[in-house]
Design a protein around this motif. Structure first.
Motif, PDB file in Angstrom:
ATOM      1  N   CYS A  27       2.345  10.817   3.777  1.00 43.56           N
ATOM      2  CA  CYS A  27       1.298  11.135   4.742  1.00 43.56           C
ATOM      3  C   CYS A  27       0.580   9.870   5.219  1.00 43.56           C
ATOM      4  O   CYS A  27       0.616   8.821   4.571  1.00 43.56           O
ATOM      5  CB  CYS A  27       0.301  12.121   4.141  1.00 43.56           C
ATOM      6  N   ASP A  28      -0.106  10.008   6.350  1.00 44.89           N
ATOM      7  CA  ASP A  28      -0.870   8.890   6.886  1.00 44.89           C
ATOM      8  C   ASP A  28      -1.971   8.442   5.936  1.00 44.89           C
ATOM      9  O   ASP A  28      -2.271   7.237   5.837  1.00 44.89           O
ATOM     10  CB  ASP A  28      -1.501   9.273   8.228  1.00 44.89           C
ATOM     11  N   GLN A  29      -2.576   9.400   5.223  1.00 45.93           N
ATOM     12  CA  GLN A  29      -3.642   9.032   4.293  1.00 45.93           C
ATOM     13  C   GLN A  29      -3.134   8.092   3.208  1.00 45.93           C
ATOM     14  O   GLN A  29      -3.832   7.146   2.811  1.00 45.93           O
ATOM     15  CB  GLN A  29      -4.245  10.283   3.650  1.00 45.93           C
ATOM     16  N   ALA A  30      -1.921   8.321   2.744  1.00 50.90           N
ATOM     17  CA  ALA A  30      -1.344   7.449   1.720  1.00 50.90           C
ATOM     18  C   ALA A  30      -1.073   6.061   2.287  1.00 50.90           C
ATOM     19  O   ALA A  30      -1.335   5.047   1.620  1.00 50.90           O
ATOM     20  CB  ALA A  30      -0.066   8.062   1.165  1.00 50.90           C
ATOM     21  N   LEU A  31      -0.571   5.992   3.503  1.00 49.22           N
ATOM     22  CA  LEU A  31      -0.307   4.690   4.113  1.00 49.22           C
ATOM     23  C   LEU A  31      -1.600   3.919   4.330  1.00 49.22           C
ATOM     24  O   LEU A  31      -1.657   2.702   4.107  1.00 49.22           O
ATOM     25  CB  LEU A  31       0.439   4.863   5.436  1.00 49.22           C
ATOM     26  N   GLN A  32      -2.648   4.612   4.735  1.00 51.84           N
ATOM     27  CA  GLN A  32      -3.946   3.952   4.910  1.00 51.84           C
ATOM     28  C   GLN A  32      -4.508   3.473   3.577  1.00 51.84           C
ATOM     29  O   GLN A  32      -5.101   2.388   3.495  1.00 51.84           O
ATOM     30  CB  GLN A  32      -4.926   4.909   5.597  1.00 51.84           C
ATOM     31  N   ALA A  33      -4.321   4.273   2.537  1.00 50.10           N
ATOM     32  CA  ALA A  33      -4.785   3.873   1.211  1.00 50.10           C
ATOM     33  C   ALA A  33      -4.019   2.662   0.696  1.00 50.10           C
ATOM     34  O   ALA A  33      -4.590   1.757   0.073  1.00 50.10           O
ATOM     35  CB  ALA A  33      -4.645   5.042   0.238  1.00 50.10           C
TER      36      ALA A  33
END
Length: 238
Positions: A27-33
């Motif tokens: 997910c995008d949230q994981a990439l941002q993290a």
């Protein structure tokens, strides 16, 4: 250290690297993290179902969501090579029973693309694949049943006979043997040691970081507790 070496060998300064599989969903949230985590670099790579399309799609998302992270492609199939990465990691499987994975595939790629290769962006990795159930072990017919002294002999041969700069100790899918890694670290002198396999906690990251120069965190970031894994493994090595 001289500035030219810092620029040409950035991997010598990496302690923590994230490896993302283009064939898997994240997910995008994981990439941002990941972008904000403090990891030193991201590798794009895997063994199965790796294509130009899914690699390029993941690269595009990372360039948008993690614009400041070094992004490297670890090449497993020449048809999936993409532009726009900071470097290319080229695996040579040292303990393969099939010379195609030691030199054959590489010669074919150079014959096809040699004039296009920017060798300043290429990193050679000498792989020791040590988990029988791993997809890469099956694909390359790796002899995984090595003692610590045998594994160290492979590593020293790669360092001294072939001048391979990075040795990648790969237990993909399981946590490896710290004593084996310690023996390789004790035996080799110049090679930079990557370790990957089963790093999903502070304790495991710390245990392998004691002997490896760089730890690789991959599969665990696709689990439900990826936030904890990312934070704890960064904390363990930094």
């Amino acid at each position: 250290m001289m500035m030219s070496e810092q620029l040409s060998s950035p991997w010598r300064h990496w302690r923590h690297v994230v490896k993302l599989d283009p064939a898997r969903t994240i997910c995008d949230q994981a990439l941002q993290a990941i972008a904000a985590s403090g990891t030193d670099a991201v590798f794009l790579g895997g063994t199965q179902d790796i294509t130009y399309e899914n690699t390029n799609a993941l690269l595009g998302r990372l360039r948008r969501l993690a614009p400041n992270l070094p992004l490297w492609q670890e090449i497993s199939t020449v048809d999936a090579v993409v532009d726009g990465v900071d470097g290319y990691a080229i695996p040579l499987v040292l303990n393969t029973a099939d010379p195609h994975w030691l030199i054959g595939a590489h010669a074919e790629a150079i014959e096809k693309y040699g004039s296009w290769i920017d060798w300043n962006k290429v990193l050679v990795e000498g792989y020791l694949v040590l988990h029988q159930a791993a997809a890469v072990a099956k694909l390359t017919k790796a002899n995984v049943n090595l003692t610590a002294s045998q594994a160290a002999a492979y590593a020293l041969a790669a360092e001294t006979l072939f001048s391979i700069p990075v040795l990648y100790i790969e237990y993909s899918g399981t946590f490896g043997d710290p004593a084996l890694l310690a023996e390789i670290a004790r035996t080799t002198r110049r090679a930079h040691l990557f370790y990957g396999g089963g790093i999903d906690s502070y304790e495991k990251a710390a245990a392998m970081a004691e002997h490896a120069d760089t730890i690789i965190v991959g599969n665990a970031l696709y689990a439900d507790n990826w936030r904890t894994v990312l934070a704890d493994t960064i904390r363990a090595v930094k």
